[in-house]
Design an enzyme around this catalytic site. Structure first.
Site, PDB file in Angstrom:
ATOM      1  N   ARG A  89       0.834  -1.209   0.000  1.00 25.79           N
ATOM      2  CA  ARG A  89       0.000   0.000   0.000  1.00 25.79           C
ATOM      3  C   ARG A  89       0.862   1.249   0.000  1.00 25.79           C
ATOM      4  O   ARG A  89       0.785   2.079  -0.867  1.00 25.79           O
ATOM      5  CB  ARG A  89      -0.912  -0.027   1.228  1.00 25.79           C
ATOM      6  CG  ARG A  89      -1.655   1.289   1.444  1.00 25.79           C
ATOM      7  CD  ARG A  89      -2.704   1.162   2.506  1.00 25.79           C
ATOM      8  NE  ARG A  89      -3.575   0.049   2.224  1.00 25.79           N
ATOM      9  CZ  ARG A  89      -4.140  -0.728   3.145  1.00 25.79           C
ATOM     10  NH1 ARG A  89      -3.918  -0.500   4.412  1.00 25.79           N
ATOM     11  NH2 ARG A  89      -4.911  -1.728   2.808  1.00 25.79           N
ATOM     12  N   TYR A  90       1.697   1.394   1.020  1.00 23.50           N
ATOM     13  CA  TYR A  90       2.620   2.529   1.058  1.00 23.50           C
ATOM     14  C   TYR A  90       3.741   2.247   0.064  1.00 23.50           C
ATOM     15  O   TYR A  90       4.105   1.085  -0.140  1.00 23.50           O
ATOM     16  CB  TYR A  90       3.214   2.691   2.456  1.00 23.50           C
ATOM     17  CG  TYR A  90       2.207   2.964   3.542  1.00 23.50           C
ATOM     18  CD1 TYR A  90       1.699   4.249   3.754  1.00 23.50           C
ATOM     19  CD2 TYR A  90       1.763   1.943   4.372  1.00 23.50           C
ATOM     20  CE1 TYR A  90       0.791   4.489   4.770  1.00 23.50           C
ATOM     21  CE2 TYR A  90       0.850   2.190   5.385  1.00 23.50           C
ATOM     22  CZ  TYR A  90       0.375   3.461   5.580  1.00 23.50           C
ATOM     23  OH  TYR A  90      -0.515   3.703   6.581  1.00 23.50           O
ATOM     24  N   CYS A 102      -1.990 -18.993  14.954  1.00 25.05           N
ATOM     25  CA  CYS A 102      -1.580 -18.185  16.118  1.00 25.05           C
ATOM     26  C   CYS A 102      -1.647 -19.063  17.359  1.00 25.05           C
ATOM     27  O   CYS A 102      -2.351 -20.077  17.377  1.00 25.05           O
ATOM     28  CB  CYS A 102      -2.523 -16.997  16.319  1.00 25.05           C
ATOM     29  SG  CYS A 102      -2.605 -15.936  14.880  1.00 25.05           S
ATOM     30  N   CYS A 109      -9.221  -9.851  16.734  1.00 27.50           N
ATOM     31  CA  CYS A 109      -8.235  -9.809  15.647  1.00 27.50           C
ATOM     32  C   CYS A 109      -8.771  -9.076  14.412  1.00 27.50           C
ATOM     33  O   CYS A 109      -9.883  -9.342  13.958  1.00 27.50           O
ATOM     34  CB  CYS A 109      -7.854 -11.236  15.262  1.00 27.50           C
ATOM     35  SG  CYS A 109      -6.633 -11.271  13.933  1.00 27.50           S
ATOM     36  N   ARG A 111      -7.609  -9.523  11.512  1.00 28.94           N
ATOM     37  CA  ARG A 111      -7.583 -10.469  10.377  1.00 28.94           C
ATOM     38  C   ARG A 111      -8.390 -11.718  10.704  1.00 28.94           C
ATOM     39  O   ARG A 111      -8.016 -12.838  10.366  1.00 28.94           O
ATOM     40  CB  ARG A 111      -6.136 -10.849  10.015  1.00 28.94           C
ATOM     41  CG  ARG A 111      -5.355  -9.727   9.446  1.00 28.94           C
ATOM     42  CD  ARG A 111      -4.181 -10.131   8.558  1.00 28.94           C
ATOM     43  NE  ARG A 111      -3.466  -8.921   8.230  1.00 28.94           N
ATOM     44  CZ  ARG A 111      -2.354  -8.516   8.861  1.00 28.94           C
ATOM     45  NH1 ARG A 111      -1.817  -9.264   9.801  1.00 28.94           N
ATOM     46  NH2 ARG A 111      -1.785  -7.375   8.528  1.00 28.94           N
ATOM     47  N   ASP A 270     -10.317  -1.370  14.738  1.00 25.65           N
ATOM     48  CA  ASP A 270     -10.800  -1.218  13.361  1.00 25.65           C
ATOM     49  C   ASP A 270     -12.249  -1.702  13.253  1.00 25.65           C
ATOM     50  O   ASP A 270     -12.695  -2.532  14.044  1.00 25.65           O
ATOM     51  CB  ASP A 270      -9.925  -2.054  12.412  1.00 25.65           C
ATOM     52  CG  ASP A 270      -8.493  -1.543  12.355  1.00 25.65           C
ATOM     53  OD1 ASP A 270      -8.325  -0.310  12.324  1.00 25.65           O
ATOM     54  OD2 ASP A 270      -7.565  -2.370  12.342  1.00 25.65           O
ATOM     55  N   ASP A 307      -6.790   3.368  11.628  1.00 23.03           N
ATOM     56  CA  ASP A 307      -6.393   2.879  10.307  1.00 23.03           C
ATOM     57  C   ASP A 307      -7.562   3.192   9.388  1.00 23.03           C
ATOM     58  O   ASP A 307      -8.675   2.678   9.590  1.00 23.03           O
ATOM     59  CB  ASP A 307      -6.121   1.367  10.383  1.00 23.03           C
ATOM     60  CG  ASP A 307      -4.949   0.974   9.514  1.00 23.03           C
ATOM     61  OD1 ASP A 307      -4.737   1.655   8.489  1.00 23.03           O
ATOM     62  OD2 ASP A 307      -4.269  -0.005   9.849  1.00 23.03           O
ATOM     63  N   LYS A 314      -2.622   4.613   8.242  1.00 25.19           N
ATOM     64  CA  LYS A 314      -2.754   4.996   9.656  1.00 25.19           C
ATOM     65  C   LYS A 314      -2.610   6.496   9.834  1.00 25.19           C
ATOM     66  O   LYS A 314      -1.759   7.120   9.192  1.00 25.19           O
ATOM     67  CB  LYS A 314      -1.663   4.315  10.494  1.00 25.19           C
ATOM     68  CG  LYS A 314      -1.875   2.847  10.637  1.00 25.19           C
ATOM     69  CD  LYS A 314      -0.858   2.254  11.582  1.00 25.19           C
ATOM     70  CE  LYS A 314      -0.960   0.748  11.541  1.00 25.19           C
ATOM     71  NZ  LYS A 314      -0.692   0.187  10.216  1.00 25.19           N
TER      72      LYS A 314
HETATM   73  S1  SF4 Z   1      -4.244 -10.455  16.894  1.00 25.55           S
HETATM   74 FE1  SF4 Z   1      -4.828 -11.898  15.246  1.00 25.55          FE
HETATM   75  S2  SF4 Z   1      -2.926 -12.312  14.172  1.00 25.55           S
HETATM   76 FE2  SF4 Z   1      -2.352 -11.423  16.156  1.00 25.55          FE
HETATM   77  S3  SF4 Z   1      -2.063 -13.196  17.522  1.00 25.55           S
HETATM   78 FE3  SF4 Z   1      -4.154 -12.520  17.782  1.00 25.55          FE
HETATM   79  S4  SF4 Z   1      -5.336 -13.788  16.337  1.00 25.55           S
HETATM   80 FE4  SF4 Z   1      -3.195 -13.905  15.734  1.00 25.55          FE
END
Ligand code: SF4
Length: 344
Positions: A89-90, A102, A109, A111, A270, A307, A314
């Site tokens: 992106r940047y 994870c 999270c 993501r 977010d 963000d 950001k």
């Molecule tokens: S924030 Fe998301 S990517 Fe980071 S450790 Fe937790 S589940 Fe995993």
């Protein structure tokens, strides 16, 4: 238990969680069917009672299924993705996903759409494609190696990725983003640190959200990481019911600096689908950050950032970065000078 045994013995199903904690199975099963759960025995022991800050970060909750107006990928990481798992992106930076596993699947999270899922998973082939893109793109100066958690890969795999990135002349910085110092500190072994200490371009950013995450094990992990020579930073997420009180956040910043970790960002949550129940108001965030100023050394006060949706990047939240606001949104100027609408 070593880190691999900890992972193997993680609670991943509603039935297992009910057996351990006596929690209701149906609700957790429904949520975990959409957003995977993993609570390893180390974190399980740190949770003291339902709703406490560590519990909220780990145990699935029905609220995750009730905020459908929010988006799975409001930051448009996929839109700016020239190859799978890499966001450019940047101009000079890329986000490079090398794992989607994870040690704990954090309920907040950003993501959530990817972590712990088999569909669209990171593979050796996607990592290879990302490395090839970085090698062929001289504008990339700074590589953020993230996931999932990169440090859940085997030492040899981490070594191979870092060796390849380090050998690219135009790559000047390699940043590993990892939460294992907080969620599975026994992963930070002497062997892993021997690998990390070979790479002079390396920085490590971790993720702590509450002072209770600083156990003797976590502090030992940070001590070992400090010895690798990589500068350590921390990105914290502002989370309702976890760290949205000034005194809690101040306690966290003190723990970080005591352990030689520089607080880098406090992220406003977010607008990610499945995490709306963690989002605070902007006023709460500003009050939390104002509560740090003057009470802590400047080194212990991170930037409070949002963000911007749609790939705007950001922006530190300062009164002058907010152009207008109403009940539903802020109008904010992005780093590119464009105007973005940020949902409240
Ligand atoms: S924030 Fe998301 S990517 Fe980071 S450790 Fe937790 S589940 Fe995993």
């Amino acid at each position: 238990m070593n880190w691999k045994e900890m992972l193997d013995k993680s609670v991943v199903s509603a039935k297992e969680l009910a057996d351990v904690l006596g929690e209701k199975t149906d609700e957790i099963a429904r949520v975990a069917g959409v957003y995977p759960m993993r609570i390893n025995p180390y974190w399980l022991k740190l949770m003291k009672k339902p709703g406490d800050p560590l519990w909220r970060q780990a145990v699935p909750c029905a609220d995750e299924l009730s905020d459908s107006p929010l988006l799975e990928d409001p930051l448009c990481e996929e839109k700016d993705s020239p190859v799978f798992g890499l966001t450019h992106r940047y101009p000079d930076r890329v986000i490079f996903l090398v794992s989607n596993r994870c040690a704990l699947y954090c309920r907040h999270c950003m993501r959530k759409r990817k972590v712990g899922k088999h569909q669209g998973a990171v593979t050796d082939a996607t990592i290879e494609a990302g490395l090839a893109y970085i090698e062929q793109t001289p504008a990339v100066r700074d590589v953020i190696v993230t996931g999932g958690d990169p440090l859940l890969l085997e030492d040899a795999k981490i070594d191979a990725i870092l060796k390849r990135l380090s050998a690219i002349p135009h790559v000047e910085m390699i940043r590993i983003h990892t939460r294992v110092p907080s969620t599975l500190p026994m992963r930070i072994t002497e062997g892993l640190c021997a690998v990390l200490s070979q790479y002079e371009k390396l920085w490590i950013n971790t993720h702590f959200n509450h002072p209770a995450e600083f156990t003797p094990e976590a502090e030992k992990a940070l001590r070992l990481l400090n010895r690798t020579g990589a500068p350590l930073g921390c990105q914290t997420v502002l989370l309702k019911g976890v760290n949205d009180a000034p005194e809690t956040m101040a306690g966290l910043m003190r723990k970080l600096t005591k352990n030689r970790v520089r607080p880098y960002y406090i992220h406003h949550g977010d607008a990610v689908k499945g995490t709306g129940h963690f989002r605070t108001s902007i006023e709460t965030g500003l009050a939390v950050v104002n509560g740090l100023r003057g009470h802590l050394s400047g080194l212990a006060v991170p930037a409070y950032v949002i963000d911007l949706p749609g790939g705007g990047g950001k922006v530190p939240l300062l009164p002058e970065s907010i152009l207008a606001r109403d009940d539903k949104s802020l109008t904010v100027k992005g780093y590119d000078g464009k105007t973005y609408t940020y949902p409240l």
